[in-house]
Scaffold this motif. Structure first.
Motif, mmCIF file in Angstrom:
data_model
loop_
_atom_site.group_PDB
_atom_site.id
_atom_site.type_symbol
_atom_site.label_atom_id
_atom_site.label_comp_id
_atom_site.label_asym_id
_atom_site.label_seq_id
_atom_site.Cartn_x
_atom_site.Cartn_y
_atom_site.Cartn_z
ATOM 1 N N ARG A 121 -13.745 -7.426 7.091
ATOM 2 C CA ARG A 121 -13.679 -6.899 5.726
ATOM 3 C C ARG A 121 -12.314 -6.253 5.524
ATOM 4 O O ARG A 121 -11.642 -5.875 6.479
ATOM 5 N N ILE A 122 -11.927 -6.141 4.269
ATOM 6 C CA ILE A 122 -10.657 -5.503 3.942
ATOM 7 C C ILE A 122 -10.804 -4.000 4.153
ATOM 8 O O ILE A 122 -11.769 -3.384 3.693
ATOM 9 N N GLU A 123 -9.843 -3.423 4.852
ATOM 10 C CA GLU A 123 -9.889 -1.989 5.130
ATOM 11 C C GLU A 123 -8.869 -1.259 4.258
ATOM 12 O O GLU A 123 -7.731 -1.705 4.110
ATOM 13 N N HIS A 124 -9.303 -0.142 3.699
ATOM 14 C CA HIS A 124 -8.431 0.677 2.860
ATOM 15 C C HIS A 124 -8.232 2.042 3.513
ATOM 16 O O HIS A 124 -9.073 2.503 4.294
ATOM 17 N N LEU A 125 -7.128 2.681 3.173
ATOM 18 C CA LEU A 125 -6.894 4.037 3.662
ATOM 19 C C LEU A 125 -7.930 4.997 3.076
ATOM 20 O O LEU A 125 -8.214 4.952 1.875
ATOM 21 N N ILE A 126 -8.462 5.844 3.926
ATOM 22 C CA ILE A 126 -9.287 6.946 3.429
ATOM 23 C C ILE A 126 -8.334 8.066 3.017
ATOM 24 O O ILE A 126 -7.481 8.478 3.806
ATOM 25 N N PRO A 127 -8.416 8.556 1.786
ATOM 26 C CA PRO A 127 -7.486 9.608 1.348
ATOM 27 C C PRO A 127 -7.514 10.815 2.278
ATOM 28 O O PRO A 127 -8.574 11.211 2.785
#
Length: 447
Positions: free
Chosen positions: A435-441
């Motif tokens: 899955r595409i991973e995004h930065l956690i703020p």
């Protein structure tokens, strides 16, 4: 085996350590071997790590060996180095017990305890005198700008001669990072460069791995690296880990610096892969390189967006447009996957090739729509509609190089959309995460 790297490895080990019982090539993207040795009647498990192949400017394992020796002398848990095999460009070290991926930890509690141990070790490393490492050739950056960019500029120097076509996103990132250095920080420390690589057993580390990117820089670089390492290898609660480091080191967390270093650390990865992607070799790892390129381009853009306050809207793939011969491409991945593999290395190559075929099948269906959407974005930005992706990318790069900071927000949004389209194209064949991973703020991690 005579005359091969394995033969040279066996000859060196038997001359220095004992009889080789077993040698097995590790199925991965760089040369490495597991070796079992009869050392005075006892089993000695070794790991032999070779230089990267085909990647210009890679750090030699001889330097990594020197780093490990100094860390071991300081009491840091690392594999003991037995020596260098110059003829094979490889280092011989202990094979650490345990396993490497925290996703396989026995429990969430064990994962947290392991990361606590790791952050304590990281604080110890960062507290070492940089003079211990300067004899290895590591320079001490002269000022805040040099400190912030020491790692990034090394990758930029490697990127320039390997670049064979426009890379507008990378050129934007280079300009933005040079303009937005955290000039309030100057505290050079020895840092690992690519943190959170280790072996563990139970709820403790058994030792660190892969210190080839270590250098003298800003500790915020290593802390930022945790946010990126957790993408391929989930590390658990990163906020807890950062707070543990703050307590162990006595160093307050500088969120601005961590976000900046998240951006520069991220963008160094695609810069390092341009040579492999602009002039691909016949190796099974090319799709992995493409995945890393776009995944870390994405996190780099997300970090910049967080710093300048740009909201990033959702992105979708265009409608599929199968060609006349789509059925043949559809069958190819399974055809490759059904091939017989004689050993683990052959199976690795077969499976990687099958994934590449699956990606090529998707690219044939979605590629034209993706490029049309990209050209629409370029036209909206520059006022000119270009006939193909090559001329569009060239025009966009020229626009980026001439643009000022007032265009940053619009360019971040454009590059986010471009990168997300590529990640959506890759998503079904992503290697580890699926899955595409995004930065956690950072605010979500720490508040």
């Amino acid at each position: 085996m005579e005359g091969t790297a394995e033969a040279r490895i066996v000859a060196w080990i038997e001359a220095h350590l004992g009889r080789v019982i077993r040698i097995e090539r590790q199925p991965r993207w760089r040369p490495a071997w597991f070796v079992d040795v009869d050392h005075d009647g006892a089993l000695l498990p070794l790991y032999v790590r070779g230089d990267r192949e085909g990647m210009e400017g890679s750090v030699p394992v001889s330097l990594e060996a020197g780093i490990l020796e100094r860390l071991e002398a300081a009491g840091v848990p690392v594999p003991h180095v037995y020596g260098m095999i110059d003829e094979a460009s490889a280092v011989v070290m202990d094979r650490l017990p345990g396993r490497a991926n925290l996703a396989t930890a026995d429990s969430d509690a064990a994962r947290g305890a392991i990361m606590d141990h790791y952050m304590d070790v990281l604080a110890v490393i960062h507290a070492r005198d940089t003079a211990e490492f300067t004899p290895l050739g590591f320079p001490v950056p002269a000022d805040a700008e040099a400190l912030a960019l020491v790692n990034f500029e090394r990758f930029e120097r490697r990127y320039r001669p390997t670049k064979r076509r426009p890379e507008p996103l990378l050129e934007f990132g280079i300009q933005w990072l040079h303009r937005n250095v955290p000039r309030h920080r100057y505290d050079p420390r020895f840092i690992l460069g690519d943190p959170a690589q280790f072996m563990f057993e139970g709820d403790r580390l058994t030792g660190l791995l892969d210190v080839e990117l270590a250098h003298i820089g800003d500790i915020a670089h290593d802390l930022a690296g945790l946010r990126l390492r957790t993408i391929p290898e989930p590390l658990g609660d990163i906020g807890r880990a950062l707070r543990r480091y703050e307590a162990a080191s006595g160093q307050p967390l500088d969120r601005v610096a961590i976000e900046f270093h998240t951006a520069q650390f991220s963008l160094a990865t695609p810069m390092s892969l341009v040579g492999e992607l602009h002039a691909p070799r016949a190796v099974p790892e090319t799709l992995q390189y493409l995945e890393w390129f776009h995944q870390y381009a994405l996190t780099g853009i997300e970090a910049i967006a967080a710093i300048i306050g740009v909201d990033l809207p959702p992105v979708t793939l265009p409608e599929p447009a199968p060609g006349r011969h789509a059925g043949i491409a559809d069958a190819l991945p399974d055809t490759i996957g059904d091939l017989t593999a004689g050993d683990a290395d052959a199976a690795y190559r077969r499976d990687a090739t099958a994934r590449t075929a699956r990606f090529a099948q998707r690219a044939a269906i979605f590629g034209p729509g993706i490029e049309a959407a990209n050209l629409d974005d370029i036209a909206a930005m520059t006022g000119v509609r270009h006939p193909d992706w090559q001329s569009g990318d060239a025009a966009l790069e020229a626009f980026v190089l001439a643009a000022g900071p007032d265009r940053d927000a619009a360019l971040v949004a454009l590059f986010h959309a471009r990168t997300m389209r590529q990640m959506l194209l890759l998503e079904p064949v992503l290697n580890r995460t699926s899955r595409i991973e995004h930065l956690i703020p950072l605010a979500e991690l720490l508040d």
